[in-house]
Write an enzyme that holds these catalytic residues in place. Structure first.
Site, PDB file in Angstrom:
ATOM      1  N   GLU A  34       0.850  -1.202   0.000  1.00 20.45           N
ATOM      2  CA  GLU A  34       0.000   0.000   0.000  1.00 20.45           C
ATOM      3  C   GLU A  34       0.882   1.248   0.000  1.00 20.45           C
ATOM      4  OE1 GLU A  34      -3.308  -0.217   2.800  1.00 20.45           O
ATOM      5  OE2 GLU A  34      -4.135  -1.930   1.716  1.00 20.45           O
ATOM      6  N   GLU A  46      -4.672  -8.991  -0.405  1.00 15.51           N
ATOM      7  CA  GLU A  46      -5.485  -8.706   0.800  1.00 15.51           C
ATOM      8  C   GLU A  46      -6.941  -8.630   0.370  1.00 15.51           C
ATOM      9  OE1 GLU A  46      -4.371  -5.494   3.434  1.00 15.51           O
ATOM     10  OE2 GLU A  46      -2.228  -5.908   3.121  1.00 15.51           O
TER      11      GLU A  46
END
Ligand code: AHR
Length: 534
Positions: free
Chosen positions: A208, A330
């Site tokens: 991220e 994820e």
């Protein structure tokens, strides 16, 4: 009944001919029935993709009690353990056939300095887990503990490197430490008790990076990615599979820039997609939810298909050969933390609603394995949509665990494309407020054929009230005997607790018959059925 099925067959053929399968409006317009009726047509003649077992990947972050307490209790713990790993969790994960485990984060990865987690435990520095509640960790679970765990589970490790606050040298040396036969890092590893290098295939270069991993712009990260990955070497035939940090949900610009500027330096690009009501404010209770919330959840989780399609469209433009894999590393549900638990530890309960999210999401991944090569549900224990919950020496398996267990027959099997003709429901597109509607199919389905010819069909009746009689045409499959398992509940919010661990658990299923080349299954409301056909 036969006439009824014949009528449905006819409708199916007409709709298919007109390419209206997804519409199913005709079905909705039919008079209300005590049960729904669905048709599935399998296409063995189009079966040309193997479902990589890595689609069933897991994720273990230093977050709350996922690692400490969940997987790891230390050698001196009173909780029965093998070299510090709790025995009950170890066995449950072995039974699950975990193919790949991602570690150490998540957001944690971009603040993790691997050298703090090697060597004698008493010398390891303590650290503050700034991302997750400020908990102080003692670094007793580090590189050796993680990679040895993967060996015990016979799964591939997937290690996320620190790009956000680490250095290129630190990253390069970590790879060397783990995988080189010889040289200074190998010498250090040997001093720490591990002679042979580990086999590490998957490395993530940042996590991220648009957010907790450094708040970068994609242009900047693309360059940084190219630089960091240059020094991640493949030692001694240990071929690395390098994964760039990808988009969160619908950030198509991120994917576009990464594919444009860095595709030749990556094997995979990640994507994170959570079934979450929104990033600010309440995400809703994991266990106390309305019927409307439930149907919203089903719609939101199925929207992952659209999200994936959008990213894959961009990837196809830059990489029509599909060399770069999409790694959904994820995914899962994200609810409010359980009342009374530590803020920032993301501990949530898990109900039959979560089980449906798992099943429907896996169904979607199965469809696109020409591009999607891995998916990692978040997370393996005590965090978000867990497989396992632990409390001191107690362990409970969640409804999601059981979906993964019932579905693991699809690992490395050949996907059988299918058409589903079923009733649909209009559901709210945004939780808790107006904002459009989505069309939700009330039956989820996926199928595969194992190497020995066994066919596995998994069905999800997401309808809370009506059973669904599903007819599957088995032409060309050469199977005529069926057996099955069912995961169901009395109420959609049913869950397993430490006091009552077996409320939601698979049971034998008998309501499936094969006759004259057709399989007819009566799937009760709120049920997931896994069938084996030989
Ligand atoms: O899984 C929890 C967190 O969700 C991860 O650390 C991060 O990557 C994502 O935002």
């Amino acid at each position: 009944m036969r006439i009824f099925v014949a009528v449905f067959n006819l409708i199916f053929d007409i709709m298919k001919a007109r390419k209206l399968i997804a519409g199913a409006a005709l079905m909705a317009a039919m008079p209300l029935m005590a049960q729904e009726t669905s048709q599935i047509r399998l296409h063995p003649e189009q079966a040309n993709q193997v479902i990589p077992k890595e689609i069933y990947g897991q994720f273990a972050e230093h977050l709350g009690t996922c690692i400490y307490g969940g997987l790891w209790v230390g050698e001196d713990s009173k909780i029965p353990n093998t070299d510090g790993y709790r025995n009950d969790v170890l066995q449950a994960l072995k039974d699950l056939k975990v193919p790949v485990l991602r570690w150490p984060g998540g957001c944690f990865a971009d603040e993790y300095h691997w050298r703090d987690g090697i060597g004698p435990k008493e010398n390891r520095p303590r650290m503050v887990n700034n991302n997750w509640g400020g908990t102080v960790e003692d670094n007793s679970f580090g590189t050796h503990e993680f990679l040895n765990l993967c060996e015990l589970l016979e799964c591939e490790p997937y290690v996320s490197m620190n790009v956000g606050s680490g250095t290129v040298q630190e990253t390069a040396q970590w790879v060397e430490y783990m995988t080189a036969e010889d040289g200074p890092m190998a010498k250090l590893r040997k001093q720490n008790g591990r002679e042979k290098p580990w086999k590490v295939k998957y490395i993530g270069v940042g996590n991220e990076s648009w957010g907790c991993g450094g708040n970068m712009r994609p242009e900047y990260y693309a360059d940084l990615y190219r630089r960091y990955q240059t020094y991640c070497r493949s030692y001694n035939g240990n071929e690395l599979f390098k994964i760039a940090s990808g988009s969160g949900e619908y950030d198509l610009h991120w994917t576009e820039v990464l594919m444009d500027r860095a595709r030749n330096f990556m094997n995979g690009l990640s994507l994170h997609y959570y079934t979450v009501a929104g990033w600010t404010g309440s995400k809703g209770s994991a266990t106390d939810f309305s019927t409307e919330d439930y149907y919203w959840t089903m719609g939101k989780c199925l929207d992952i298909e659209n999200c994936i399609l959008e990213h894959m469209r961009i990837m196809d433009e830059y990489d029509p050969q599909k060399r770069v894999a999409l790694m959904v590393d994820e995914w899962g549900t994200w609810w409010d933390e359980e009342p009374g638990t530590i803020k920032g530890h993301l501990y949530q309960q898990n109900t039959m609603r979560d089980a449906f999210v798992a099943a429907l999401s896996l169904n979607v991944f199965h469809k696109y394995t020409d591009r999607i090569k891995m998916a990692n549900i978040a997370q393996v224990a005590n965090v978000l949509q867990s497989m396992i919950l632990t409390k001191d020496d107690k362990m409970v398996l969640t409804p999601t665990y059981y979906v993964f267990q019932m579905y693991n027959v699809h690992q490395d099997a050949t996907y059988l494309p299918l058409d589903v003709l079923c009733a649909t429901k209009q559901v709210r597109a945004q939780m808790g407020r107006d904002g459009g509607q989505r069309t939700l199919p009330l039956l989820g389905a996926t199928a595969s054929r194992a190497k020995d010819g066994t066919v596995h069909i998994s069905l999800s009746n997401v309808d809370l009230e009506k059973a669904n009689e599903v007819t599957v045409d088995l032409a060309g499959l050469g199977v005529n005997a069926v057996s099955g398992q069912i995961l169901t509940c009395k109420q959609i919010s049913d869950k397993n607790t430490f006091e009552q661990p077996d409320v939601v658990k698979p049971a034998g299923f008998k309501d499936a018959k094969v006759s004259k080349g057709k399989l007819v299954v009566k799937v009760p409301p709120m049920s997931i059925v896994a069938l084996e056909l030989k």
